[in-house]
Design an enzyme around this catalytic site. Sequence first.
Site, PDB file in Angstrom:
ATOM      1  N   PHE A 136       0.570  -1.219  -0.069  1.00  0.00           N
ATOM      2  CA  PHE A 136      -0.108   0.045   0.024  1.00  0.00           C
ATOM      3  C   PHE A 136       0.829   1.286  -0.119  1.00  0.00           C
ATOM      4  O   PHE A 136       1.782   1.330   0.846  1.00  0.00           O
ATOM      5  CB  PHE A 136      -0.641   0.051   1.298  1.00  0.00           C
ATOM      6  CG  PHE A 136      -1.931   1.062   1.076  1.00  0.00           C
ATOM      7  CD1 PHE A 136      -3.059   1.017   0.284  1.00  0.00           C
ATOM      8  CD2 PHE A 136      -1.766   2.346   1.633  1.00  0.00           C
ATOM      9  CE1 PHE A 136      -3.916   2.101   0.306  1.00  0.00           C
ATOM     10  CE2 PHE A 136      -2.745   3.456   1.505  1.00  0.00           C
ATOM     11  CZ  PHE A 136      -3.716   3.273   0.800  1.00  0.00           C
ATOM     12  N   ASP A 221       9.154   2.659   1.131  1.00  0.00           N
ATOM     13  CA  ASP A 221       7.916   3.391   1.684  1.00  0.00           C
ATOM     14  C   ASP A 221       8.089   3.144   3.293  1.00  0.00           C
ATOM     15  O   ASP A 221       7.404   2.161   3.854  1.00  0.00           O
ATOM     16  CB  ASP A 221       6.802   2.795   1.090  1.00  0.00           C
ATOM     17  CG  ASP A 221       5.441   3.633   1.759  1.00  0.00           C
ATOM     18  OD1 ASP A 221       5.574   4.280   2.881  1.00  0.00           O
ATOM     19  OD2 ASP A 221       4.338   3.345   0.954  1.00  0.00           O
ATOM     20  N   LYS A 250       2.820  10.170   8.253  1.00  0.00           N
ATOM     21  CA  LYS A 250       2.247   9.692   9.253  1.00  0.00           C
ATOM     22  C   LYS A 250       2.794  10.188  10.571  1.00  0.00           C
ATOM     23  O   LYS A 250       2.589  11.413  10.961  1.00  0.00           O
ATOM     24  CB  LYS A 250       2.013   8.229   9.269  1.00  0.00           C
ATOM     25  CG  LYS A 250       1.053   7.768   8.476  1.00  0.00           C
ATOM     26  CD  LYS A 250       0.820   5.937   8.483  1.00  0.00           C
ATOM     27  CE  LYS A 250      -0.189   5.594   7.555  1.00  0.00           C
ATOM     28  NZ  LYS A 250      -1.774   5.543   7.567  1.00  0.00           N
TER      29      LYS A 250
HETATM   30  C1  LIG Z   1       2.938   2.421   3.641  1.00  0.00           C
HETATM   31  C2  LIG Z   1       2.140   3.436   3.339  1.00  0.00           C
HETATM   32  N1  LIG Z   1       2.186   4.208   2.209  1.00  0.00           N
HETATM   33  C3  LIG Z   1       1.426   5.205   2.071  1.00  0.00           C
HETATM   34  C4  LIG Z   1       0.272   5.431   2.823  1.00  0.00           C
HETATM   35  C5  LIG Z   1      -0.479   6.591   2.387  1.00  0.00           C
HETATM   36  O1  LIG Z   1      -0.237   7.773   3.129  1.00  0.00           O
HETATM   37  P1  LIG Z   1      -1.216   8.879   3.336  1.00  0.00           P
HETATM   38  O2  LIG Z   1      -2.754   8.398   3.706  1.00  0.00           O
HETATM   39  O3  LIG Z   1      -0.949   9.773   4.183  1.00  0.00           O
HETATM   40  O4  LIG Z   1      -1.591   9.668   1.786  1.00  0.00           O
HETATM   41  C6  LIG Z   1      -0.007   4.607   3.760  1.00  0.00           C
HETATM   42  C7  LIG Z   1      -1.257   4.940   4.632  1.00  0.00           C
HETATM   43  O5  LIG Z   1      -1.799   4.097   5.244  1.00  0.00           O
HETATM   44  C8  LIG Z   1       0.889   3.683   4.289  1.00  0.00           C
HETATM   45  O6  LIG Z   1       0.439   2.732   5.161  1.00  0.00           O
END
Ligand SMILES: Cc1ncc(COP(=O)(O)O)c(C=O)c1O
Length: 402
Positions: A136, A221, A250
């Site tokens: 994700f 990520d 986050k």
């Molecule tokens: C690993 C990862 N990348 C990207 C995101 C997306 O972040 P945002 O919701 O701040 O766009 C999340 C959100 O859960 C995530 O867990």
Amino acid sequence: MTVNRALFDDVMVPNYSPSAVIPVKGKGSRVWDQTGREFIDFAGGIAVNCLGHCHPALVNALKEQGEKIWHLSNVMTNEPALRLAKKLVDSTFAEKVYFANSGAEANEAALKLARRWALDKFGAHKNQIIAFNKGFHGRTFFTVTVGGQAAYSDGFGPKPGEVYHVDYNDLAAVEKLISDNTCAVMMEPLQGEGGIVSPELTFAQGVRDLCTKHNALLIFDEVQTGVGRTGDLYAYQGLGITPDILTSAKALGGGFPIGAMLTTAEIAAHLKVGTHGSTYGGNPLACAVAEAAFDTVNTPEVLNGVKEKSALFRELLNDINTKYHVFSEVRGKGLLIGAVVTDKYKGKAKEFLTAGIEEGVMSLVAGADVVRFTPSLVIPESDIREGMARFEKAVAKVVAAQ
Ligand SMILES: Cc1ncc(COP(=O)(O)O)c(C=O)c1O
């Protein structure tokens, strides 16, 4: 005006289905709703509230910066952004920082940078992106395409091309797919939304080596794993495997929206003036709060505390499981913890979350089979014990209802 859950259905786009509980106040790891009901927060705003709710250091930073200057745009830089970037650079492999407003935007920048770097250095053929099933990376069209969940990416028409997925921890599949046409491999150094799945060390190291061999960039990520969540400042440091690009969001803002993309000077040079940008990215208010969060988390006390709290969490979850036999495995790292439900409860992880709310404890799921806990990194031991006592009641309720 009556402000209640029904108003959500009246006035909000129906892409979320929030709980009936509407919290109005938070302090540390406790939250109160409109009726004064109190909850222990093991969800932490989905791994965002790294210092709980209304931590004094963050409140002070917000108030102080709120009296100084809120916003400038990137026509001018600002002190909090420069200080935060310097601290990120000093504490990681990175030499350059780009600020965004969310995880998705940080990842969007990372992917665009990888494509531009490859185009500049090697030519248009080097555009393949390899990512992982169940990964994700956010909800912009590029990031949702790179994320490995069709339920999120399909149904919006043609997607960005040359994006391929293989199973996480399947090094042979990466080896088969990767070539000199690959510009980047994007991965979470512990899959969060996909079910709290740790990488095998040989897999992570193997991917790093394959990227190096094929001149492809390794993008980590760390939106969910970053800023102390796993007990290291960033998870890559715990793995001992260094990416070329890292994204953070986050917990970086502790509850204030901010994202960041970190990379080396050589790679960063390919995002020349005008190639990418954001009105709010690096906003002084966001950066001032993030700097306070970063300073507070990036200490041996807090990072070691994560490891200790993690052990207690696991011990109490295992105790519950000894009594009720609802989990096949408790996994994850630091305070990114997943309890995998047994076959009997397959697809029913959400029932534990819902029962938890009834018993006064907030948790999360990661997919349909994993109950997820991402509490504050500084949650007191007494709140862990009290929250777990409540969660035990929730488990008993789910078991009784079967
Ligand atoms: C690993 C990862 N990348 C990207 C995101 C997306 O972040 P945002 O919701 O701040 O766009 C999340 C959100 O859960 C995530 O867990």
